[in-house]
Design an enzyme around this catalytic site. Sequence first.
Site, PDB file in Angstrom:
ATOM      1  N   LEU A   5      19.380  39.592  76.659  1.00 45.97           N
ATOM      2  CA  LEU A   5      18.675  40.865  76.704  1.00 45.97           C
ATOM      3  C   LEU A   5      17.233  40.562  76.339  1.00 45.97           C
ATOM      4  CD1 LEU A   5      21.059  43.288  74.718  1.00 45.97           C
ATOM      5  CD2 LEU A   5      20.763  43.145  77.191  1.00 45.97           C
ATOM      6  N   ASP A   6      16.301  41.367  76.842  1.00 46.11           N
ATOM      7  CA  ASP A   6      14.920  41.226  76.381  1.00 46.11           C
ATOM      8  C   ASP A   6      14.923  41.368  74.865  1.00 46.11           C
ATOM      9  OD1 ASP A   6      14.158  41.130  79.027  1.00 46.11           O
ATOM     10  OD2 ASP A   6      13.311  43.152  79.063  1.00 46.11           O
ATOM     11  N   ARG A   7      14.027  40.668  74.202  1.00 43.41           N
ATOM     12  CA  ARG A   7      13.960  40.662  72.734  1.00 43.41           C
ATOM     13  C   ARG A   7      13.952  42.079  72.144  1.00 43.41           C
ATOM     14  NH1 ARG A   7      11.374  36.444  69.542  1.00 43.41           N
ATOM     15  NH2 ARG A   7      11.001  35.619  71.625  1.00 43.41           N
ATOM     16  N   ALA A   8      13.241  42.994  72.764  1.00 39.75           N
ATOM     17  CA  ALA A   8      13.091  44.346  72.208  1.00 39.75           C
ATOM     18  C   ALA A   8      14.199  45.308  72.642  1.00 39.75           C
ATOM     19  CB  ALA A   8      11.737  44.906  72.617  1.00 39.75           C
ATOM     20  N   THR A   9      15.123  44.864  73.483  1.00 38.47           N
ATOM     21  CA  THR A   9      16.209  45.717  73.973  1.00 38.47           C
ATOM     22  C   THR A   9      17.393  45.632  73.021  1.00 38.47           C
ATOM     23  OG1 THR A   9      15.522  45.350  76.259  1.00 38.47           O
ATOM     24  CG2 THR A   9      17.755  46.161  75.922  1.00 38.47           C
TER      25      THR A   9
END
Length: 164
Positions: A5-9
Amino acid sequence: IVHRLDRATSGVMIAAKNQAAQTYLQKQFADKKVLKKYTAIVVGTPEPAEAHIIAALLRNQSIPQQFKVDQAGKHAETIYKVEASVGGVSKVTLTPLTGRTHQLRIHMQYIGHSIVGDHLYGSEIGEERLYLHAHTLQIRVPGGELHTFEAPLPDSFEERLRRG
């Protein structure tokens, strides 16, 4: 870890207990046999309320940490559905049919409705987090049984939607 997942997701991820299980699970991602659903809070209200976005993605040479819509890029598809709108934001369900880096973030920006808190892809609304959450992952586990894994939506999403 089987996928990223994207780091901020926030949200559901799957990990394997051994190499054989990892290979089995990763093959399903590669073969596009995994159903993934995300919830996002986006700027404005997308119209129509449901649509299928097909827009190829290519690394942005001028900003290497970004990707952009470009016909020379890799094929990417996303289905979105507006679930609710309050004030200047909407809660949407996003279903990626392909799995490109930053795909959901770029596709929403492309149609003019960036994800709230997405500083990399142009959300005008500054927030402490990216409002993108992987809430459902459906995959066959070793042995062949189909499982659906879910991560409850963080309370901050409903709170953000109420604020409009």
